[in-house]
Design an enzyme around this catalytic site. Structure first.
Site, PDB file in Angstrom:
ATOM      1  N   CYS A   2       8.635   3.212  -0.249  1.00 40.23           N
ATOM      2  CA  CYS A   2       9.131   3.437  -1.585  1.00 40.23           C
ATOM      3  C   CYS A   2       8.548   2.248  -2.399  1.00 40.23           C
ATOM      4  O   CYS A   2       7.840   1.379  -1.996  1.00 40.23           O
ATOM      5  CB  CYS A   2      10.258   3.771  -2.304  1.00 40.23           C
ATOM      6  SG  CYS A   2      11.125   4.852  -0.490  1.00 40.23           S
ATOM      7  N   ARG A  27       2.951   4.900  -4.683  1.00 40.39           N
ATOM      8  CA  ARG A  27       3.883   4.900  -2.700  1.00 40.39           C
ATOM      9  C   ARG A  27       4.945   6.061  -2.899  1.00 40.39           C
ATOM     10  O   ARG A  27       5.074   5.656  -1.324  1.00 40.39           O
ATOM     11  CB  ARG A  27       4.993   3.146  -3.204  1.00 40.39           C
ATOM     12  CG  ARG A  27       3.499   1.600  -3.248  1.00 40.39           C
ATOM     13  CD  ARG A  27       4.299   0.800  -3.467  1.00 40.39           C
ATOM     14  NE  ARG A  27       4.943   0.689  -3.412  1.00 40.39           N
ATOM     15  CZ  ARG A  27       4.058   0.192  -1.715  1.00 40.39           C
ATOM     16  NH1 ARG A  27       3.670  -0.601  -1.400  1.00 40.39           N
ATOM     17  NH2 ARG A  27       4.633  -0.010  -0.690  1.00 40.39           N
ATOM     18  N   TRP A  74      10.135   7.938  -1.508  1.00 38.41           N
ATOM     19  CA  TRP A  74       9.985   8.990  -0.692  1.00 38.41           C
ATOM     20  C   TRP A  74      10.272   8.637  -0.238  1.00 38.41           C
ATOM     21  O   TRP A  74      10.245   8.116   1.228  1.00 38.41           O
ATOM     22  CB  TRP A  74       8.285   7.429  -0.019  1.00 38.41           C
ATOM     23  CG  TRP A  74       7.159   8.910   0.927  1.00 38.41           C
ATOM     24  CD1 TRP A  74       6.408   9.176   0.025  1.00 38.41           C
ATOM     25  CD2 TRP A  74       7.487   9.235   2.210  1.00 38.41           C
ATOM     26  NE1 TRP A  74       5.933  10.274   1.185  1.00 38.41           N
ATOM     27  CE2 TRP A  74       6.797  10.382   2.406  1.00 38.41           C
ATOM     28  CE3 TRP A  74       8.244   9.486   3.146  1.00 38.41           C
ATOM     29  CZ2 TRP A  74       6.348  10.432   4.037  1.00 38.41           C
ATOM     30  CZ3 TRP A  74       8.232   9.141   4.477  1.00 38.41           C
ATOM     31  CH2 TRP A  74       7.202  10.730   4.454  1.00 38.41           C
ATOM     32  N   ASN A 100      13.591  -0.552  -0.266  1.00 37.49           N
ATOM     33  CA  ASN A 100      12.204   0.050  -0.056  1.00 37.49           C
ATOM     34  C   ASN A 100      12.744   0.162   1.768  1.00 37.49           C
ATOM     35  O   ASN A 100      12.282  -1.272   1.819  1.00 37.49           O
ATOM     36  CB  ASN A 100      10.990  -0.340  -0.338  1.00 37.49           C
ATOM     37  CG  ASN A 100       9.861   0.427  -0.322  1.00 37.49           C
ATOM     38  OD1 ASN A 100       9.776   1.429   1.104  1.00 37.49           O
ATOM     39  ND2 ASN A 100       9.024  -0.739   0.069  1.00 37.49           N
ATOM     40  N   GLY A 101      12.479   0.732   2.831  1.00 35.99           N
ATOM     41  CA  GLY A 101      12.040   0.530   4.295  1.00 35.99           C
ATOM     42  C   GLY A 101      13.537   1.610   4.704  1.00 35.99           C
ATOM     43  O   GLY A 101      13.753   2.680   4.126  1.00 35.99           O
ATOM     44  N   GLU A 481     -12.473  12.095   9.778  1.00 38.06           N
ATOM     45  CA  GLU A 481     -11.818  12.152   8.791  1.00 38.06           C
ATOM     46  C   GLU A 481     -12.428  13.181   7.137  1.00 38.06           C
ATOM     47  O   GLU A 481     -11.893  13.519   6.792  1.00 38.06           O
ATOM     48  CB  GLU A 481     -13.149  10.849   8.398  1.00 38.06           C
ATOM     49  CG  GLU A 481     -12.765  10.357   6.744  1.00 38.06           C
ATOM     50  CD  GLU A 481     -11.720   9.582   6.556  1.00 38.06           C
ATOM     51  OE1 GLU A 481     -11.284   9.699   5.036  1.00 38.06           O
ATOM     52  OE2 GLU A 481     -10.530   9.109   7.389  1.00 38.06           O
ATOM     53  N   LYS A 485      -9.590  14.217   5.047  1.00 39.35           N
ATOM     54  CA  LYS A 485      -9.778  14.017   4.147  1.00 39.35           C
ATOM     55  C   LYS A 485      -9.333  15.860   3.214  1.00 39.35           C
ATOM     56  O   LYS A 485      -8.698  16.282   2.068  1.00 39.35           O
ATOM     57  CB  LYS A 485     -10.686  13.779   2.888  1.00 39.35           C
ATOM     58  CG  LYS A 485     -11.393  12.676   3.154  1.00 39.35           C
ATOM     59  CD  LYS A 485     -11.017  11.632   2.447  1.00 39.35           C
ATOM     60  CE  LYS A 485      -9.671  10.889   2.474  1.00 39.35           C
ATOM     61  NZ  LYS A 485      -8.984   9.899   4.047  1.00 39.35           N
ATOM     62  N   GLU A 488      -5.223  16.708   3.386  1.00 37.43           N
ATOM     63  CA  GLU A 488      -4.319  15.538   2.806  1.00 37.43           C
ATOM     64  C   GLU A 488      -4.641  15.713   0.920  1.00 37.43           C
ATOM     65  O   GLU A 488      -3.968  15.428   0.877  1.00 37.43           O
ATOM     66  CB  GLU A 488      -4.609  14.063   3.050  1.00 37.43           C
ATOM     67  CG  GLU A 488      -5.464  13.269   3.251  1.00 37.43           C
ATOM     68  CD  GLU A 488      -5.793  12.124   2.520  1.00 37.43           C
ATOM     69  OE1 GLU A 488      -4.433  11.922   2.632  1.00 37.43           O
ATOM     70  OE2 GLU A 488      -6.617  11.636   3.262  1.00 37.43           O
ATOM     71  N   HIS A 504     -16.044  23.997  24.588  1.00 38.19           N
ATOM     72  CA  HIS A 504     -14.503  24.271  25.397  1.00 38.19           C
ATOM     73  C   HIS A 504     -13.268  24.564  25.254  1.00 38.19           C
ATOM     74  O   HIS A 504     -12.469  23.821  25.517  1.00 38.19           O
ATOM     75  CB  HIS A 504     -14.301  22.672  26.178  1.00 38.19           C
ATOM     76  CG  HIS A 504     -15.800  22.098  26.879  1.00 38.19           C
ATOM     77  ND1 HIS A 504     -16.417  22.548  27.937  1.00 38.19           N
ATOM     78  CD2 HIS A 504     -17.027  21.174  26.058  1.00 38.19           C
ATOM     79  CE1 HIS A 504     -17.617  21.705  28.007  1.00 38.19           C
ATOM     80  NE2 HIS A 504     -17.554  20.934  26.992  1.00 38.19           N
ATOM     81  N   LYS A 603       0.671   6.057  -0.436  1.00 36.32           N
ATOM     82  CA  LYS A 603       0.051   5.050  -0.066  1.00 36.32           C
ATOM     83  C   LYS A 603      -0.367   4.347   1.158  1.00 36.32           C
ATOM     84  O   LYS A 603      -1.065   3.859   1.692  1.00 36.32           O
ATOM     85  CB  LYS A 603      -0.629   4.684  -0.769  1.00 36.32           C
ATOM     86  CG  LYS A 603      -1.956   4.048  -1.395  1.00 36.32           C
ATOM     87  CD  LYS A 603      -2.847   4.526  -1.245  1.00 36.32           C
ATOM     88  CE  LYS A 603      -4.272   3.747  -0.983  1.00 36.32           C
ATOM     89  NZ  LYS A 603      -5.412   4.527  -1.059  1.00 36.32           N
TER      90      LYS A 603
HETATM   91  C1  AGP Z   1      -5.726   8.230   4.047  1.00 37.53           C
HETATM   92  O1  AGP Z   1      -6.219   8.707   3.670  1.00 37.53           O
HETATM   93  C2  AGP Z   1      -4.443   7.933   4.179  1.00 37.53           C
HETATM   94  N1  AGP Z   1      -3.854   7.692   2.831  1.00 37.53           N
HETATM   95  C3  AGP Z   1      -4.020   7.731   5.368  1.00 37.53           C
HETATM   96  O2  AGP Z   1      -4.379   8.055   6.694  1.00 37.53           O
HETATM   97  C4  AGP Z   1      -4.477   6.178   5.660  1.00 37.53           C
HETATM   98  O3  AGP Z   1      -5.279   5.806   6.277  1.00 37.53           O
HETATM   99  C5  AGP Z   1      -3.053   5.491   6.698  1.00 37.53           C
HETATM  100  O4  AGP Z   1      -1.308   6.026   6.247  1.00 37.53           O
HETATM  101  C6  AGP Z   1      -3.633   4.052   6.977  1.00 37.53           C
HETATM  102  O5  AGP Z   1      -3.044   3.295   5.511  1.00 37.53           O
HETATM  103  P1  AGP Z   1      -3.744   1.535   5.393  1.00 37.53           P
HETATM  104  O6  AGP Z   1      -5.428   1.749   6.088  1.00 37.53           O
HETATM  105  O7  AGP Z   1      -3.010   1.468   4.547  1.00 37.53           O
HETATM  106  O8  AGP Z   1      -3.452   0.409   6.712  1.00 37.53           O
END
Ligand code: AGP
Length: 608
Positions: A2, A27, A74, A100-101, A481, A485, A488, A504, A603
């Site tokens: 959060c 966040r 969140w 937050n947590g 990757e 992308k 997500e 395989h 994020k």
């Molecule tokens: C990537 O687009 C995502 N936001 C997520 O996989 C991110 O890379 C992962 O949570 C790691 O975050 P960080 O680099 O802040 O540790």
């Protein structure tokens, strides 16, 4: 994950809280709320959804009062509802809290507090804390918070006020990030500096098990034994401009187009080309121990883990350093055969990812040297690791990581030269790699010219439900990757495969409705990639190929081709990922998803 913010001082708190929430929205954004107090009267508003829903609920009016707290959520415990949104208050309605947590022992505490007559309004773990503070309250909210902290387990940061202690704001941190912004006329407390630098650049990062008590313009930092901690504010270098979209529709597109600059910024002052060496000042304090490193574990999550996977190939091939990339959430729970020659390198954009932080602590408990590659200055991972390298790319706001990924790859290439030249890498190879690195910004600029072509391809494929990404060697991680992308931000199912693996099993998926994006630059596995592409074409699967400029052979096989400039094999991922970032972006915009704040994500993942 959060975002929390609080303010006390001379100014009206409401506009600061609202601006802080907007800055922290990346966040977490499934619900939000705030509470402002004036002459012991508290006005609170909560709403499900993004900050604009909260603003609608407030209805454009002003909320007077120079002390307030706010939260963007969140959800971890309790679905996104108004009741579960923060701030939470105690039974008397006088103590207010944002969190937050996660409070891991919340259920046991809640059961006990309910037995003692406390009534709960929500299903959240957070609300337990405000009733716990109420239980210990004897007229001093700071002391009540301090005593309550001893009762809870987990990772958290709190900001709390009592409506009858005017101007007094207290905060505490363990695990989740918390920063104080010190201004002449007040103090703002927030999850990160993005919510602060509009007001002030003087910040103090709270450490674990520290509290802040702010009252009458004064602030005190205490540990949980009430001992004062003298901490001097430090200056934040980011400028406000970097927090704006600069005319782009989304932060993600802005950050994709910033990559020629962010690559330059990650290289600045670090390349000694004539000596084929690099200078990484952040490692000076452990330089002697780095030459003793015999095994390197690259530990991270999500996109950062995929950067680590590329680093594993680079370090083994060019620095002769045994390396393995490991998912942080697995690293901390599997049996680790770590010995004195081991070193852990954590990669994290936010520097707050809980699993990566825990993996570092696990390694430190085993006396393993821990290093960090981190973007957010002063973040928990930056402060927990013994030494490290900052990305220096400014804030990355969009949830989908882009410029941080290419910067992580650039720094891993620098580390490859750093270690390589300590081991067996010849001057000529060091000069070759550093020269190619310095040409990357211009080649990234060139690669961004694929934007229009990629948009056309996305317009053709945005209605598919499945997508495969394939690559070999350095570009296997890029395939992973690219798939991440697309998943997500467009919510289309996508999978990354090592090119040699499709025979395989995955080849069974291939038909005319299952397109593949193939990363096939002219490198040491080029021919292998070509034959894999033909295997897919033979089963009627549409193929989009990412190839090296001037390569006509690929065009004879693939349905669509996108060309990128040639560079060293180990550096191709830095260019190859850019068209995949753009592809995911346009697939998402054509599917009208919220590109910068995709559903169910956040994020920085500050809980397990
Ligand atoms: C990537 O687009 C995502 N936001 C997520 O996989 C991110 O890379 C992962 O949570 C790691 O975050 P960080 O680099 O802040 O540790």
């Amino acid at each position: 994950m959060c975002g929390i913010v609080g303010y006390t001082g001379q100014k009206q708190s409401f506009p600061l809280l609202l601006d802080g929430l907007k800055r922290l929205e990346y966040r977490g954004y499934d619900s939000a709320g705030l509470a402002v107090v004036k002459e012991s009267q508290v006005e609170s508003h909560k709403a499900v959804g993004k900050i604009e829903e909260l603003q609608k609920d407030i209805g454009g009016k002003d909320i007077p009062g120079s002390l307030g707290i706010a939260h963007t959520r969140w959800a971890t415990h309790g679905v996104p509802t108004e009741e579960n949104a923060h701030p939470h208050c105690d039974c008397s309605g006088r103590i207010w809290l944002v969190h937050n947590g996660i409070i891991e022992n919340h259920q046991a505490l809640k059961d006990q507090l309910e037995k003692e007559g406390h009534e709960f309004q929500s299903e959240t773990d957070s609300e337990v804390m405000v009733h716990l503070i109420e239980k210990f309250y004897q007229g001093d909210i700071a002391e009540a918070l301090r005593q309550a902290l001893y009762k809870i387990e987990g990772a958290y940061s709190f900001v709390v006020f009592h409506s009858e202690e005017p101007g007094k704001l207290v905060a505490a941190k363990k695990g989740s990030p918390l920063v104080l912004g010190i201004d002449d006329d007040g103090v703002i407390v927030a999850s990160d500096v993005t919510a602060i630098i509009r007001q002030t650049r003087n910040v103090i990062y709270l450490e674990d098990k520290e509290m802040a008590v702010v009252e009458g313009g004064e602030f005190h930092i205490l540990n949980w034994n009430n001992q004062t901690r003298n901490k001097e504010p430090q200056k934040v270098s980011w400028d406000l401009e970097e927090l704006e979209k600069k005319g782009y529709d989304h932060f993600m597109l802005k950050e994709i187009f910033e990559q020629p600059d962010s690559i330059t910024d990650s290289l600045r002052g670090r390349v000694i080309q004539e000596e084929g060496k690099v200078k990484l000042g952040g490692l000076d304090t452990v330089a002697d121990r780095l030459s003793q490193v015999e095994n390197l574990d690259l530990v991270a999550c999500g996109t950062a883990y995929y950067a680590g996977l590329v680093g594993e190939y680079m370090l083994e091939e060019y620095a002769d350093l045994p390396a393995r990339a490991l998912v942080a959430s697995e690293f901390r729970y599997r049996k680790q055969l770590l010995d004195k020659g081991h070193c852990l390198l954590a990669l994290s954009q936010s520097g707050e990812t809980a699993d990566t932080l825990a993996a570092i602590k696990e390694a430190q408990e085993r006396n393993v040297l821990s290093l960090g590659v981190v973007n957010v200055v002063g973040s928990s991972i930056a402060r927990t690791t013994e030494a490290g390298v900052y990305n220096h790319i400014g804030p990355e706001i969009a949830v989908a990581s882009t410029k941080a990924f290419t910067s992580q790859l650039v720094i891993l290439a620098l580390l490859t030269v750093y270690w390589g030249r300590m081991r067996n890498m010849a001057l000529a190879m060091g000069q070759r790699i550093t020269q190619e690195l310095e040409e990357l910004p211009q080649k990234a600029q060139e690669t961004l010219k694929t934007d229009k072509r990629i948009r056309e391809i996305a317009q053709k494929y945005y209605q598919v439900s499945n997508f495969a990404f394939l690559g070999r060697k350095y570009n296997y991680a890029v395939a992973l990757e690219g798939a991440l992308k697309l998943k997500e931000i467009s919510y289309i199912h996508a999978e990354g495969f090592a090119g040699g693996e499709i025979k395989h099993g995955p080849l069974a998926l291939v038909d005319k409705d299952f397109p593949s994006f193939f990363i096939v630059p002219q490198d040491s596995v080029y021919e292998k990639n070509l034959s894999n592409m033909q295997e897919i074409k033979a089963r009627g699967g549409p193929v989009i190929a990412l190839a090296t400029q001037g390569d006509e052979r690929v065009a004879q096989i693939a349905d669509e081709v996108v060309y990128i400039p040639k560079t060293l094999e180990m550096l191709t991922p830095i260019l190859a990922v850019i068209p995949l970032q753009l592809f995911a972006y346009y697939m998402a915009t054509f599917n009208s998803t919220d590109v910068d704040k995709p559903r169910n994500l956040a994020k920085s993942v500050t809980v397990e």
